[in-house]
Each structure stands twice: as C-alpha cells, then as structure tokens.
Motif scaffolding. Sequence first.
Motif, PDB file in Angstrom:
ATOM      1  N   THR A 248       0.840  -1.195   0.000  1.00  0.00           N
ATOM      2  CA  THR A 248       0.000   0.000   0.000  1.00  0.00           C
ATOM      3  C   THR A 248       0.875   1.246   0.000  1.00  0.00           C
ATOM      4  N   ILE A 249       0.473   2.243  -0.789  1.00  0.00           N
ATOM      5  CA  ILE A 249       1.195   3.515  -0.842  1.00  0.00           C
ATOM      6  C   ILE A 249       0.184   4.654  -0.861  1.00  0.00           C
ATOM      7  N   SER A 250       0.486   5.677  -0.087  1.00  0.00           N
ATOM      8  CA  SER A 250      -0.295   6.917  -0.135  1.00  0.00           C
ATOM      9  C   SER A 250       0.684   8.079  -0.134  1.00  0.00           C
ATOM     10  N   GLY A 274      -1.382   9.787  -6.101  1.00  0.00           N
ATOM     11  CA  GLY A 274      -0.393   8.733  -5.890  1.00  0.00           C
ATOM     12  C   GLY A 274      -0.804   7.758  -4.807  1.00  0.00           C
ATOM     13  N   VAL A 275      -2.064   7.297  -4.855  1.00  0.00           N
ATOM     14  CA  VAL A 275      -2.583   6.355  -3.862  1.00  0.00           C
ATOM     15  C   VAL A 275      -2.877   5.014  -4.542  1.00  0.00           C
ATOM     16  N   ASP A 280      -5.857  -0.721  -8.649  1.00  0.00           N
ATOM     17  CA  ASP A 280      -5.020   0.347  -9.217  1.00  0.00           C
ATOM     18  C   ASP A 280      -4.277  -0.069 -10.475  1.00  0.00           C
ATOM     19  N   GLY A 281      -4.577  -1.280 -10.983  1.00  0.00           N
ATOM     20  CA  GLY A 281      -3.900  -1.766 -12.183  1.00  0.00           C
ATOM     21  C   GLY A 281      -2.816  -2.780 -11.901  1.00  0.00           C
ATOM     22  N   HIS A 282      -2.517  -3.015 -10.629  1.00  0.00           N
ATOM     23  CA  HIS A 282      -1.471  -3.979 -10.257  1.00  0.00           C
ATOM     24  C   HIS A 282      -1.986  -5.087  -9.362  1.00  0.00           C
ATOM     25  N   GLY A 283      -3.261  -5.054  -9.022  1.00  0.00           N
ATOM     26  CA  GLY A 283      -3.824  -6.080  -8.163  1.00  0.00           C
ATOM     27  C   GLY A 283      -3.541  -5.817  -6.695  1.00  0.00           C
ATOM     28  N   LEU A 294      -4.546  10.218 -10.272  1.00  0.00           N
ATOM     29  CA  LEU A 294      -5.674  10.490  -9.380  1.00  0.00           C
ATOM     30  C   LEU A 294      -6.582   9.262  -9.287  1.00  0.00           C
ATOM     31  N   HIS A 295      -5.967   8.100  -9.072  1.00  0.00           N
ATOM     32  CA  HIS A 295      -6.730   6.863  -8.852  1.00  0.00           C
ATOM     33  C   HIS A 295      -7.587   6.993  -7.597  1.00  0.00           C
ATOM     34  N   TYR A 296      -8.773   6.372  -7.622  1.00  0.00           N
ATOM     35  CA  TYR A 296      -9.594   6.312  -6.412  1.00  0.00           C
ATOM     36  C   TYR A 296     -10.226   4.936  -6.297  1.00  0.00           C
ATOM     37  N   LYS A 297     -10.557   4.566  -5.080  1.00  0.00           N
ATOM     38  CA  LYS A 297     -11.337   3.360  -4.828  1.00  0.00           C
ATOM     39  C   LYS A 297     -12.193   3.593  -3.599  1.00  0.00           C
TER      40      LYS A 297
END
Length: 314
Positions: A248-250, A274-275, A280-283, A294-297
């Motif tokens: 996990t990265i924030s 950058g979260v 996020d495309g990498h599982g 600006l990814h969100y979930k």
Amino acid sequence: MGTKGAKGERGEPGNQGSQISKIAVKYVGGTCTARNKGEIYMNPRNSHLVVCDGSNWKYVKLTSIVAPTIASSCKEYYDRGFRGSQHSKAYLLRGTGWSNYKTYCDMTSGGWTLVGRACGSTTEFAPKSTFWYSNALINPNTAENIRDLRSMKNRGWISIPGRKVKVCFKGPQTSCAVFSHNLGLSLSRLFASKFGVTVSENYNFQKLRSAFHIPPNLTYKANKQWCGLNLGNGCNHGTNPNVGYRHTISRIGCIGDNSGHSMCRLDDYALGIGVSSCKDGHGCYRTGTRTKSLHYKDAGRFGYFRQTAFIYVQ
C-alpha cells in the motif's frame, strides 16, 4: 536655454539635499527659469546633481538604489507586501542551484508557490513514480499558465524548503486541502527520505472528501484508514515506498480497508494523489507505475478522476 553667461561668484556650499544659492551658470549649463524647470545637470566641480525648480538650482539628494532581489518563493513575495487575490499571478523566482524560473503564485493565506500539477488520467504521479523524489522535471515551462492542465513539476519541487503542501483537487484554486508537515524540506527531499508523515490537520476520509468536494456517491466508510504523506506500509510507517514492491502507498491523501483486522492491507479505499488499492492496475498487495495519478477506490467503486490537481508549497 539662454546663452552661456560669464562665471559668477561661487556661493556657499550647502548640505546634501538642501537648496543652494544660484549656482554659476558655467557649471550647470544655463539660467534656471520657468522655461527649463525640471532640467537636471551635474556640477563638474563637485559632481553633485542639480535640478531647476523654476527659479533656482537645487542640489539633488541621492540615496543608494538597490534593485529588488528576485524572491526564491511566492511566500517571500507575499512577505514583501504582494498580498491578496489581486496579486495572484505568475512571478519570476530565483532557482537555488538552477536558473531562474516563472511559476504561478497564489497570494492568499501566506503565499503559495505552484510546484506541480497532476493530470488525473496520466501516470506521472503514480504511487511508484520516480518523479516524486527525483530531480527530473515535467513540462516546467508551463508552470506560469494555470490554464494548462498537463502534468507539471518545476524547480520549486526540488529547491523550496516548505512546511505545508496544498492540493487543489479540481483546479488552480478549487477544492483545496492543506497538509501541514512542518519539516522544512523540499518535496523531493520529503518524498525521498521521510515516510509515513502525519499532518497537523488530522485528516480522515470524510474530512478529505469534504475538502476535495468528492461526489456523494463515493462515501468512503472505511473501518481502517491512514491519511497523510508518503506512506509505504500501513503496518510500518517507516517503510520506504520508493524501494521494492509495497502493498500500500499513499503519497498525498488517504488509504483504507473494509476489514477490521489489520493496518497492513489498506487496499479497499483510496483518495488523493499517488494512492494505491486492489484496483489500481497492479492487483492486491502490489504497487507499480501504471496507476493513474488520481486513482480512487471506494469499496466496489474505483477508477480515476479526470481533472488536474494543482500542488503548492509554502
């Protein structure tokens, strides 16, 4: 100007800046009358400047004139008195170790220097992007144009030691949140060497969601969450997100999880720049460079915001 007359009687010297009696015409080039009021000459005998006031020659008192230095940040210009929204515009800044450069300054609330823009649909500010901590620049010559929505990173990111970051999530001055870290570091140094940085605003998802004006269909009701700067591991806040693969990265914002068991897998919720998340495309449990800036979930909802976020320092 009249005909040059004969040398007149020398008057008594006056103090610098004071009026003197009529200076010899020979020295100043003519008689002082209403016709040549405002003319300035140099007296060759003492190198003083004299000006005609309409009837007499007066010494001109000179003081040292120092050209204003170029400031190194917008806050420095703000401290010089350029305050308020009417002064918000592009300024020339001194590049410490670099050439001078122009960028936009938000001259409200202390003076904010624009150092970056994150276009939501691109990957320049993905969680694992090297742009966070390297000296590489992105479209730096566009920093003065707030209508340019491409990603940008200028010299201020590298050279300005700051204590606050401001993210305006939907434009140059719209939907803004301040992250006060009080480290006195440039962003490149912060993202290279300080990990799991908490901020004095004590954000949670709801508070950040409100500041960013996130649509109401994204509720962000996480059981576990972490908000701040440059987190690389929810279990160990000292983990460097720049090395290896991290669960996990924030970089700037909040990440969270549905389960109530552990802080190690904060991958169900993500909001910021950058979260990372499971989508996020990498599982799940992996991060990489393909994630949108600006990814969100939000539980079952995920994607990326298509606007451009503006990043300032102070």
